[in-house]
Design a protein around this motif. Structure first.
Motif, PDB file in Angstrom:
ATOM      1  N   GLN A   1       0.386  -1.228  -0.193  1.00  0.00           N
ATOM      2  CA  GLN A   1       0.138  -0.220  -0.064  1.00  0.00           C
ATOM      3  C   GLN A   1       0.728   1.556  -0.020  1.00  0.00           C
ATOM      4  OE1 GLN A   1      -2.863   0.052   3.062  1.00  0.00           O
ATOM      5  NE2 GLN A   1      -3.216   2.176   2.857  1.00  0.00           N
ATOM      6  N   THR A   2       1.746   0.852   0.746  1.00  0.00           N
ATOM      7  CA  THR A   2       2.587   1.951   1.098  1.00  0.00           C
ATOM      8  C   THR A   2       3.171   2.483  -0.716  1.00  0.00           C
ATOM      9  OG1 THR A   2       3.296   1.809   3.347  1.00  0.00           O
ATOM     10  CG2 THR A   2       5.322   3.482   1.738  1.00  0.00           C
ATOM     11  N   VAL A   3       3.918   1.637  -1.179  1.00  0.00           N
ATOM     12  CA  VAL A   3       4.529   2.014  -2.111  1.00  0.00           C
ATOM     13  C   VAL A   3       3.724   2.246  -3.636  1.00  0.00           C
ATOM     14  CG1 VAL A   3       6.139   0.741  -4.533  1.00  0.00           C
ATOM     15  CG2 VAL A   3       6.440   0.928  -2.147  1.00  0.00           C
ATOM     16  N   PHE A   4       2.331   0.866  -2.985  1.00  0.00           N
ATOM     17  CA  PHE A   4       1.321   2.053  -4.855  1.00  0.00           C
ATOM     18  C   PHE A   4       0.511   3.364  -4.397  1.00  0.00           C
ATOM     19  CE2 PHE A   4      -2.678   1.661  -5.583  1.00  0.00           C
ATOM     20  CZ  PHE A   4      -2.619   1.056  -6.844  1.00  0.00           C
ATOM     21  N   GLU A   5       0.536   3.841  -3.618  1.00  0.00           N
ATOM     22  CA  GLU A   5       0.263   5.235  -2.726  1.00  0.00           C
ATOM     23  C   GLU A   5       1.614   6.629  -3.442  1.00  0.00           C
ATOM     24  OE1 GLU A   5      -0.781   5.204   1.434  1.00  0.00           O
ATOM     25  OE2 GLU A   5      -2.636   4.234   0.919  1.00  0.00           O
ATOM     26  N   ASP A   6       2.383   5.872  -3.454  1.00  0.00           N
ATOM     27  CA  ASP A   6       3.786   6.815  -3.820  1.00  0.00           C
ATOM     28  C   ASP A   6       3.280   6.892  -5.317  1.00  0.00           C
ATOM     29  OD1 ASP A   6       4.492   7.303  -0.821  1.00  0.00           O
ATOM     30  OD2 ASP A   6       5.711   5.697  -1.157  1.00  0.00           O
ATOM     31  N   ILE A   7       3.177   6.038  -6.189  1.00  0.00           N
ATOM     32  CA  ILE A   7       3.472   6.005  -7.226  1.00  0.00           C
ATOM     33  C   ILE A   7       1.944   6.694  -7.135  1.00  0.00           C
ATOM     34  CG2 ILE A   7       2.513   4.213  -9.500  1.00  0.00           C
ATOM     35  CD1 ILE A   7       4.375   1.901  -7.869  1.00  0.00           C
ATOM     36  N   CYS A   8       0.886   6.720  -7.250  1.00  0.00           N
ATOM     37  CA  CYS A   8      -0.501   7.223  -7.288  1.00  0.00           C
ATOM     38  C   CYS A   8      -0.160   8.888  -6.975  1.00  0.00           C
ATOM     39  CB  CYS A   8      -0.991   6.511  -6.682  1.00  0.00           C
ATOM     40  SG  CYS A   8      -1.658   5.007  -6.970  1.00  0.00           S
ATOM     41  N   ARG A   9       0.634   9.250  -6.385  1.00  0.00           N
ATOM     42  CA  ARG A   9       0.898  10.428  -5.912  1.00  0.00           C
ATOM     43  C   ARG A   9       2.057  11.207  -6.958  1.00  0.00           C
ATOM     44  NH1 ARG A   9       0.618   9.413  -0.404  1.00  0.00           N
ATOM     45  NH2 ARG A   9       3.056   8.727  -0.819  1.00  0.00           N
ATOM     46  N   GLU A  10       2.758   9.375  -7.588  1.00  0.00           N
ATOM     47  CA  GLU A  10       3.495  10.961  -8.811  1.00  0.00           C
ATOM     48  C   GLU A  10       3.073  10.446 -10.108  1.00  0.00           C
ATOM     49  OE1 GLU A  10       6.902   7.613  -9.480  1.00  0.00           O
ATOM     50  OE2 GLU A  10       8.071   8.031  -7.376  1.00  0.00           O
ATOM     51  N   ILE A  11       1.835   9.715 -10.755  1.00  0.00           N
ATOM     52  CA  ILE A  11       1.138  10.069 -11.190  1.00  0.00           C
ATOM     53  C   ILE A  11      -0.188  11.111 -11.881  1.00  0.00           C
ATOM     54  CG2 ILE A  11       1.880   7.517 -12.167  1.00  0.00           C
ATOM     55  CD1 ILE A  11      -0.621   6.844 -11.883  1.00  0.00           C
ATOM     56  N   GLN A  12      -0.225  11.046 -10.135  1.00  0.00           N
ATOM     57  CA  GLN A  12      -1.863  12.012 -10.433  1.00  0.00           C
ATOM     58  C   GLN A  12      -1.984  12.966 -11.286  1.00  0.00           C
ATOM     59  OE1 GLN A  12      -2.760  13.347  -6.474  1.00  0.00           O
ATOM     60  NE2 GLN A  12      -3.543  15.132  -7.067  1.00  0.00           N
ATOM     61  N   GLY A  13      -1.182  13.921 -12.352  1.00  0.00           N
ATOM     62  CA  GLY A  13      -1.551  14.398 -12.755  1.00  0.00           C
ATOM     63  C   GLY A  13      -1.021  14.017 -14.221  1.00  0.00           C
ATOM     64  N   SER A  14      -1.610  12.703 -14.222  1.00  0.00           N
ATOM     65  CA  SER A  14      -1.100  11.868 -15.442  1.00  0.00           C
ATOM     66  C   SER A  14      -2.833  11.439 -15.905  1.00  0.00           C
ATOM     67  CB  SER A  14      -0.544  10.957 -16.096  1.00  0.00           C
ATOM     68  OG  SER A  14       1.163  11.231 -15.398  1.00  0.00           O
ATOM     69  N   VAL A  15      -3.342  11.402 -14.726  1.00  0.00           N
ATOM     70  CA  VAL A  15      -4.581  10.762 -15.025  1.00  0.00           C
ATOM     71  C   VAL A  15      -5.574  11.939 -15.861  1.00  0.00           C
ATOM     72  CG1 VAL A  15      -6.750  10.338 -13.581  1.00  0.00           C
ATOM     73  CG2 VAL A  15      -4.705   9.613 -12.278  1.00  0.00           C
ATOM     74  N   LEU A  16      -6.529  11.278 -17.071  1.00  0.00           N
ATOM     75  CA  LEU A  16      -6.819  12.395 -17.900  1.00  0.00           C
ATOM     76  C   LEU A  16      -8.807  11.695 -17.143  1.00  0.00           C
ATOM     77  CD1 LEU A  16      -5.734  11.256 -20.901  1.00  0.00           C
ATOM     78  CD2 LEU A  16      -5.988  12.971 -19.450  1.00  0.00           C
ATOM     79  N   PRO A  17      -9.597  12.764 -17.123  1.00  0.00           N
ATOM     80  CA  PRO A  17     -11.036  12.257 -15.459  1.00  0.00           C
ATOM     81  C   PRO A  17     -11.999  12.054 -16.158  1.00  0.00           C
ATOM     82  CG  PRO A  17     -10.160  14.326 -15.333  1.00  0.00           C
ATOM     83  CD  PRO A  17      -8.493  13.938 -16.225  1.00  0.00           C
ATOM     84  N   ASP A  18     -12.090  11.955 -17.799  1.00  0.00           N
ATOM     85  CA  ASP A  18     -13.458  13.020 -18.433  1.00  0.00           C
ATOM     86  C   ASP A  18     -13.915  11.549 -18.291  1.00  0.00           C
ATOM     87  OD1 ASP A  18     -12.285  15.130 -18.940  1.00  0.00           O
ATOM     88  OD2 ASP A  18     -12.298  15.038 -20.681  1.00  0.00           O
TER      89      ASP A  18
END
Length: 85
Positions: free
Chosen positions: A17-34
């Motif tokens: 979970q710790t590593v997964f959350e770190d990765i999710c924070r890093e890629i947050q700007g790459s998520v296309l929400p549409d």
């Protein structure tokens, strides 16, 4: 299940979970929400198809794919194409 097995599973889950959350924070700007995005082919030409989002710009990041595969998450659905497929 013994308490040592339970503690081991808990520790591995927390580490994942710790590593997964770190990765999710890093890629947050790459998520296309549409919810619906126009689909373009690999050459950038528009098509009549659409993509149901959210999605990741550029597909699944290598670090995320590696983390999931190293932790026995079944990614076989993605073996025949890229993450956005």
């Amino acid at each position: 299940m013994s308490s040592s097995t339970s503690a081991s599973v808990e520790a591995r889950s927390q580490a994942f979970q710790t590593v997964f959350e770190d990765i999710c924070r890093e890629i947050q700007g790459s998520v296309l929400p549409d919810i619906v995005l126009p689909w373009a082919d690999d050459d950038g030409a528009a098509s009549d198809s659409c993509l149901l989002g959210p999605s990741l710009e550029g597909g699944m990041p290598g670090r995320l794919a590696l983390h999931l595969k190293n932790n026995l998450v079944d990614l076989s659905a993605f073996d025949q194409g890229d993450y956005q497929d």
